[in-house]
Design a protein around this motif. Structure first.
Motif, PDB file in Angstrom:
ATOM      1  N   ASP A   5       2.700   1.811  -3.287  1.00 18.54           N
ATOM      2  CA  ASP A   5       1.906   2.449  -4.338  1.00 18.54           C
ATOM      3  C   ASP A   5       1.663   3.929  -4.057  1.00 18.54           C
ATOM      4  O   ASP A   5       1.504   4.718  -4.997  1.00 18.54           O
ATOM      5  CB  ASP A   5       0.593   1.694  -4.570  1.00 18.54           C
ATOM      6  CG  ASP A   5       0.797   0.564  -5.589  1.00 18.54           C
ATOM      7  OD1 ASP A   5       1.877   0.519  -6.215  1.00 18.54           O
ATOM      8  OD2 ASP A   5      -0.110  -0.262  -5.766  1.00 18.54           O
ATOM      9  N   ILE A   6       1.657   4.309  -2.806  1.00 16.38           N
ATOM     10  CA  ILE A   6       1.589   5.741  -2.501  1.00 16.38           C
ATOM     11  C   ILE A   6       2.890   6.414  -2.954  1.00 16.38           C
ATOM     12  O   ILE A   6       2.867   7.486  -3.566  1.00 16.38           O
ATOM     13  CB  ILE A   6       1.287   5.958  -1.003  1.00 16.38           C
ATOM     14  CG1 ILE A   6      -0.194   5.633  -0.763  1.00 16.38           C
ATOM     15  CG2 ILE A   6       1.619   7.383  -0.573  1.00 16.38           C
ATOM     16  CD1 ILE A   6      -0.641   5.733   0.668  1.00 16.38           C
ATOM     17  N   ASN A  28       4.689   5.316  -5.374  1.00  9.99           N
ATOM     18  CA  ASN A  28       4.577   5.322  -6.838  1.00  9.99           C
ATOM     19  C   ASN A  28       3.721   6.491  -7.331  1.00  9.99           C
ATOM     20  O   ASN A  28       4.006   7.078  -8.375  1.00  9.99           O
ATOM     21  CB  ASN A  28       3.984   3.998  -7.340  1.00  9.99           C
ATOM     22  CG  ASN A  28       4.978   2.844  -7.212  1.00  9.99           C
ATOM     23  OD1 ASN A  28       6.198   3.063  -7.177  1.00  9.99           O
ATOM     24  ND2 ASN A  28       4.466   1.626  -7.123  1.00  9.99           N
ATOM     25  N   ALA A  29       2.682   6.808  -6.576  1.00 10.99           N
ATOM     26  CA  ALA A  29       1.846   7.965  -6.944  1.00 10.99           C
ATOM     27  C   ALA A  29       2.662   9.250  -6.873  1.00 10.99           C
ATOM     28  O   ALA A  29       2.552  10.116  -7.750  1.00 10.99           O
ATOM     29  CB  ALA A  29       0.629   8.057  -6.016  1.00 10.99           C
ATOM     30  N   TRP A  87       0.842  -1.200   0.000  1.00  7.16           N
ATOM     31  CA  TRP A  87       0.000   0.000   0.000  1.00  7.16           C
ATOM     32  C   TRP A  87       0.876   1.249   0.000  1.00  7.16           C
ATOM     33  O   TRP A  87       0.706   2.147  -0.823  1.00  7.16           O
ATOM     34  CB  TRP A  87      -0.875  -0.061   1.250  1.00  7.16           C
ATOM     35  CG  TRP A  87      -1.804   1.077   1.508  1.00  7.16           C
ATOM     36  CD1 TRP A  87      -3.058   1.243   0.988  1.00  7.16           C
ATOM     37  CD2 TRP A  87      -1.574   2.183   2.386  1.00  7.16           C
ATOM     38  NE1 TRP A  87      -3.615   2.395   1.489  1.00  7.16           N
ATOM     39  CE2 TRP A  87      -2.734   2.985   2.352  1.00  7.16           C
ATOM     40  CE3 TRP A  87      -0.523   2.575   3.206  1.00  7.16           C
ATOM     41  CZ2 TRP A  87      -2.856   4.152   3.100  1.00  7.16           C
ATOM     42  CZ3 TRP A  87      -0.642   3.737   3.954  1.00  7.16           C
ATOM     43  CH2 TRP A  87      -1.793   4.512   3.894  1.00  7.16           C
TER      44      TRP A  87
END
Lengths: 273, 273, 273, 273
Positions: free
Chosen positions: C128-129, C131-132, C125
């Motif tokens: 991916d934050i 990655n954002a 999780w």
């Protein structure tokens, strides 16, 4: 008003309405009468079954010692008496503990399981709180002392204050009740019947869909105990009622009924796909 | 070991070390002796002052009734005796209540304020818990009963279980102590001295930088009470110690010392710019 | 202002004051300059050491990829440079992750360990934050977008609103900063250097006394992550700062300093007896 | 599949089952299709009504700007279309915000109100998170970036990890969806339509019995927002689902259905006497 015989002891129970059967299991100082305000709602779409355990309400006064295991068998016999082979169980506190032991031993007989303000064991800490209650019940005319020792801590501080009139009225009713030596003897035996309860290692055997209701101001069976239930019972869900104490069904009766009836009567599997 | 006279009552106090003065104020059943394990750490960089309130430890036994307001004046007199015009105060529970009342009345004398496991008032709920304790202390040989009623609930269930040996040793010491009628009479008077305490509406008058220590398994002065302190005391900070009960200084002594000494000895203003 | 050479990369560090050494390790978008408001307090009784990691502040811009393991070696080299054989480490977020890995590998060099707003691993999780964030940094003139994506969520909603002027000023400074392609490239590499971090199974090897600081509105490294640290690091304590987000040192600077300095400078063992 | 005309805009809605009407109001990126797994359970004893707001699902794409106030009127028109004069409303997030505004304006039309993961206003912090989403949607082929910016944070870290396959499948579906410029334009307008929402001071006007569902890992509309709803809406109850994020209906579908149906279909007043 009905009764049956369990090993020569009279067990009192009551049945209301028709539908999927739902058996409510009392907390330690409760009786079938304690559910008066819930009867209409709970019997609307369900066959509601109330029961007094050994040493509770209109059931027999015991003369010998017993444990919660015996209450489990009382409940088993109630199934026979009612001629039902499956029912949902909703227990609060002591009633939840009996429900857990029943669900472990007689899993096939349990539809849904609701455990409100319940622990998986009597911890050393809780055992000594029970011992404090029993010590408070030792003396003559101990009603007032017993009330002060056992009752305020059952409610959240906010409820106790917001509903002080209701609490004071409760005190007026309960003090003479606790002054009655016969009554006090039943409460003590009930406390003792739970003192060696520990099913933490058997919780994984529960197969019923289970709802665990936890209250963040429950100072007798604190939230950690329900976290244990949630983490060990395979098919379980946990909800928290904030700002509420151990006697959640009285502090938030409609919300409590919402949770119990919503869970018991949902008969679909809903899963992400 | 030192003492002074307060209205013909002997007040016992102790001073250790040199540095910014820090006065520790006892909880209700504590005495200067209760801080033994903290003395080295707290006197390393500070002048540590311990004191027994009226009816505590080596201070006098009272014959008349009194309130926490009198304890505030005891503390005021202690400043005179020590010849100090400013000190940090750290109170736990009853001691925190006295500290609050002192900080409201004698704000100029307070450097930093630490309130551990403290409430801004004695709620009706807490009052009845105090009444239960006093009722438990009524009978002959009530030591065991008093222990069970008042002590387990002071600790978190986890600590009580993890440190069961320590608790059982505590029980061995405390039961005869509580059996002593003179001792029990002092505890009862102390409980009574707090029963009308309510400074919620005066908290905004506190000018000292204040640290509020809250514990999420404190079942006597629950977190909500410290939230009130935090929201009403203008220059206050709140920290939570998780999985700890009312007797936080015993459950987490190093962490408790970290918080108290870290706060008292930080003498910079640190602000965002 | 000092520097040393780490594998042909310049590492910038700063030293203030005298006393037990305390090394502060930056969060991902921080530099030695970020600690300005803390310098006086932290250097009063300690030798305060600030350092820019690879790709941070006045240290070198990297051309090759690296991981946090390399930052661990930067820190090891800093010990050599300073000629110290033991120091307390205080890391926030990314800095806490490096501190954990250092304490596992070089346990003998660590006095006390403070882990603020830190996790034991980069969960899918959180990855991916990250990655954002990196995606937000892809485009030309992405400063505004990057700010919106990465910054508000670092602060608690309450702080963001209460200090809206400070935040808007921050935005004014940070947008052009993030618009700088060289800067953005460093931030991206730093994010990537943490993406495979996972030391959960090695936490038990940490021997240093450890303080874990958790904030209940930290939406990047939520409280659960610090519960894991607390449960796995043998000699650890946990405190919670309520109503505070990931950037705790800015939201509550004095309280944060209280915790860090209180913990680092307490040099007694305090244990129940 | 049915539709009606609202100011020359087509509004799509669906009706299932018979019983007390229950209208479900979508979150911002949801459509009537999002409720597939709930349709059987929700239409068993209720007339279930699903509806796409302006710019959602099978309803019209807008060309002019609008606010949530317009969505309130869409909902009002839906009542006319259905010929019902009272319905329960259950909204999640954006849908809950519309439900609040409807209940304030058209209180007589609301039976029960369920507000899941809903706030009483768009705080400055949440507004900037919305701005980050819209900025992420600016570029060509921004689907992947938009996914990373807006989706992971909607789920709890635990769910994201436990159901990583489901999430990765979701990503596969959503990336091309977000790549569609027309779709992205609708989402942006929906975000903008909520940015000035603030009904905190009108919450006291809500007369409907209200259930507020709060999730302790909801990082978009954190628990504090639901505490505000609970404290301001006169006839409201609050429950907390632990370890769950903003998309509670997907993380715990059965529990979510339990709460909604249990609350909507309890038609007794249960009060302490």
């Amino acid at each position: 008003m009905s009764e049956f015989n369990f090993k020569n002891n009279i067990i009192h129970y009551e049945v209301y309405g028709e539908g999927k059967p739902l058996i409510i299991l009392n907390g330690i100082m409760m009786t079938t009468k304690s559910w008066e305000i819930f009867k209409t709602a709970f019997s609307k779409n369900n066959k509601l079954i109330l029961v007094d355990f050994l040493d509770q309400g209109a059931s027999c006064r015991m003369t010998e010692s017993y444990t919660q295991k015996d209450q489990v068998e009382v409940l088993r016999e109630l199934y026979n008496e009612l001629g039902i082979d499956k029912a949902s169980l909703c227990g609060i506190s002591y009633g939840g503990e009996v429900a857990i032991q029943f669900a472990i031993k007689y899993g096939d007989l349990v539809d849904k399981l609701v455990l409100s303000n319940t622990a998986g064991r009597t911890s050393p800490w809780l055992r000594d709180i029970g011992n404090a209650w029993n010590a408070a019940g030792e003396n003559e005319n101990c009603g007032q002392q017993y009330y002060l020792t056992a009752i305020p801590v059952i409610y959240s501080p906010k409820f106790y204050e917001d509903r002080l009139d209701w609490m004071k009225n409760r005190e007026k009713i309960l003090v003479p009740y606790f002054n009655d030596k016969t009554v006090m003897a039943t409460i003590k035996r009930l406390v003792i019947s739970a003192e060696n309860y520990n099913e933490v290692n058997n919780l994984e055997k529960i197969t019923a869909k289970t709802l665990v209701i936890s209250c963040d101001e429950d100072y007798l069976t604190p939230m950690k105990e329900q976290n244990i239930l949630k983490s060990k019972i395979p098919n379980s869900q946990l909800v928290i009622i904030p700002e509420v104490g151990h006697a959640s069904m009285y502090e938030k009766p409609e919300l409590w009924a919402t949770l119990v009836l919503g869970f018991v009567n949902l008969d679909c599997n809903i899963k992400l796909i």
